[in-house]
Design an enzyme around this catalytic site. Structure first.
Site, PDB file in Angstrom:
ATOM      1  N   ASN A  25       0.886  -3.900 -14.655  1.00  0.00           N
ATOM      2  CA  ASN A  25      -0.108  -4.957 -14.911  1.00  0.00           C
ATOM      3  C   ASN A  25      -1.112  -5.077 -13.757  1.00  0.00           C
ATOM      4  O   ASN A  25      -1.872  -6.044 -13.710  1.00  0.00           O
ATOM      5  CB  ASN A  25       0.570  -6.298 -15.199  1.00  0.00           C
ATOM      6  N   TYR A  35       6.492 -21.274 -14.336  1.00  0.00           N
ATOM      7  CA  TYR A  35       7.592 -20.291 -14.291  1.00  0.00           C
ATOM      8  C   TYR A  35       8.522 -20.705 -13.156  1.00  0.00           C
ATOM      9  O   TYR A  35       8.520 -20.122 -12.079  1.00  0.00           O
ATOM     10  CB  TYR A  35       6.995 -18.906 -14.055  1.00  0.00           C
ATOM     11  N   SER A  70       0.833  -1.215   0.000  1.00  0.00           N
ATOM     12  CA  SER A  70       0.000   0.000   0.000  1.00  0.00           C
ATOM     13  C   SER A  70       0.861   1.256   0.000  1.00  0.00           C
ATOM     14  O   SER A  70       0.451   2.293  -0.532  1.00  0.00           O
ATOM     15  CB  SER A  70      -0.960   0.047   1.192  1.00  0.00           C
ATOM     16  N   ASP A  76       2.996 -17.993 -13.031  1.00  0.00           N
ATOM     17  CA  ASP A  76       2.487 -19.329 -13.353  1.00  0.00           C
ATOM     18  C   ASP A  76       3.326 -20.397 -12.665  1.00  0.00           C
ATOM     19  O   ASP A  76       4.514 -20.212 -12.435  1.00  0.00           O
ATOM     20  CB  ASP A  76       2.557 -19.549 -14.872  1.00  0.00           C
ATOM     21  N   PHE A 108       9.784 -10.518 -11.471  1.00  0.00           N
ATOM     22  CA  PHE A 108      10.069  -9.098 -11.665  1.00  0.00           C
ATOM     23  C   PHE A 108       8.815  -8.270 -11.393  1.00  0.00           C
ATOM     24  O   PHE A 108       7.694  -8.788 -11.392  1.00  0.00           O
ATOM     25  CB  PHE A 108      10.586  -8.837 -13.086  1.00  0.00           C
TER      26      PHE A 108
HETATM   27  O1  DUT Z   1       4.413  -9.033 -12.826  1.00  0.00           O
HETATM   28  C1  DUT Z   1       4.861 -10.093 -13.289  1.00  0.00           C
HETATM   29  C2  DUT Z   1       4.198 -10.786 -14.293  1.00  0.00           C
HETATM   30  C3  DUT Z   1       4.759 -11.957 -14.774  1.00  0.00           C
HETATM   31  N1  DUT Z   1       5.943 -12.414 -14.261  1.00  0.00           N
HETATM   32  C4  DUT Z   1       6.531 -13.664 -14.762  1.00  0.00           C
HETATM   33  C5  DUT Z   1       5.832 -14.876 -14.199  1.00  0.00           C
HETATM   34  C6  DUT Z   1       4.911 -15.322 -15.265  1.00  0.00           C
HETATM   35  O2  DUT Z   1       4.678 -16.711 -15.194  1.00  0.00           O
HETATM   36  C7  DUT Z   1       5.707 -14.922 -16.532  1.00  0.00           C
HETATM   37  C8  DUT Z   1       4.840 -14.679 -17.713  1.00  0.00           C
HETATM   38  O3  DUT Z   1       3.876 -13.718 -17.383  1.00  0.00           O
HETATM   39  P1  DUT Z   1       2.468 -13.627 -18.090  1.00  0.00           P
HETATM   40  O4  DUT Z   1       1.908 -14.984 -18.256  1.00  0.00           O
HETATM   41  O5  DUT Z   1       1.662 -12.594 -17.396  1.00  0.00           O
HETATM   42  O6  DUT Z   1       2.905 -13.017 -19.474  1.00  0.00           O
HETATM   43  P2  DUT Z   1       2.930 -13.639 -20.910  1.00  0.00           P
HETATM   44  O7  DUT Z   1       1.882 -14.701 -21.040  1.00  0.00           O
HETATM   45  O8  DUT Z   1       4.312 -13.993 -21.223  1.00  0.00           O
HETATM   46  O9  DUT Z   1       2.519 -12.353 -21.724  1.00  0.00           O
HETATM   47  P3  DUT Z   1       1.069 -11.795 -22.082  1.00  0.00           P
HETATM   48  O10 DUT Z   1       0.055 -12.395 -21.150  1.00  0.00           O
HETATM   49  O11 DUT Z   1       1.191 -10.316 -21.910  1.00  0.00           O
HETATM   50  O12 DUT Z   1       0.909 -12.201 -23.494  1.00  0.00           O
HETATM   51  O13 DUT Z   1       6.396 -13.728 -16.173  1.00  0.00           O
HETATM   52  C9  DUT Z   1       6.578 -11.732 -13.254  1.00  0.00           C
HETATM   53  O14 DUT Z   1       7.629 -12.126 -12.759  1.00  0.00           O
HETATM   54  N2  DUT Z   1       6.010 -10.579 -12.784  1.00  0.00           N
END
Ligand code: DUT
Length: 145
Positions: free
Chosen positions: A77, A86, A65, A83, A94
């Protein structure tokens, strides 16, 4: 019940994660490197950790907060979703930061917090012509301000 989580730290410069039972089950996370942002700039702030989450769980990361007041950044975001997959050796968590003023985030600053959440059940969408319920009404329909 206690969940065991394997965690890899990318630096000795941040304090080890602490779970404080009884106060809140959210766990604070720290910046793993010094990051300077000018007003209007976006950067990913490394959090210095990677984890193998328990099977069937994901993690949600949100700002503390006090983060905006202390550092002038917001999380782009709104909520980060980590996930279960990950979990590689280089899958460092990050924090995507947008600065509203010139600011410096220092190593070990506590900028966000996370908790783990069980996945929702598998969903199958069944298209229908009617949902067979009365309309509840949308925004403002309760008359409360
Ligand atoms: O704030 C965040 C968001 C994501 N991640 C890491 C974990 C997550 O499993 C991976 C992928 O994130 P996400 O699934 O949100 O992104 P994407 O599917 O690669 O991209 P998008 O959904 O924008 O197409 O990045 C972080 O460390 N911090």
């Amino acid at each position: 019940m206690t969940a065991n989580i394997k965690i890899k730290y990318f630096t000795d410069e941040i304090e080890r994660l602490r779970y404080i039972d009884g106060k809140s089950d959210w766990i604070d996370l720290r910046a793993a490197k010094e990051v300077e942002l000018k007003a209007g700039e976006f950067k990913l702030i490394p959090l210095g950790i990677a984890m193998e989450l328990p099977a069937g769980y994901e993690a949600h990361v949100v700002p503390r907060s006090s983060t905006f007041k202390n550092y002038g950044i917001i999380q782009t975001n709104s909520m980060g979703i980590i996930d279960e997959t990950y979990c590689g050796d280089n899958d460092q968590w990050f924090f995507p930061a947008y600065a509203l003023r010139d600011t410096v985030i220092r190593v070990n600053d506590r900028i966000c917090q996370f908790r783990i959440m069980e996945h929702q059940p598998a969903i199958c969408f069944e298209a229908v012509d009617s949902l067979d319920h009365e309309d509840r009404g949308g925004h403002g329909s309760t008359g409360l301000q």
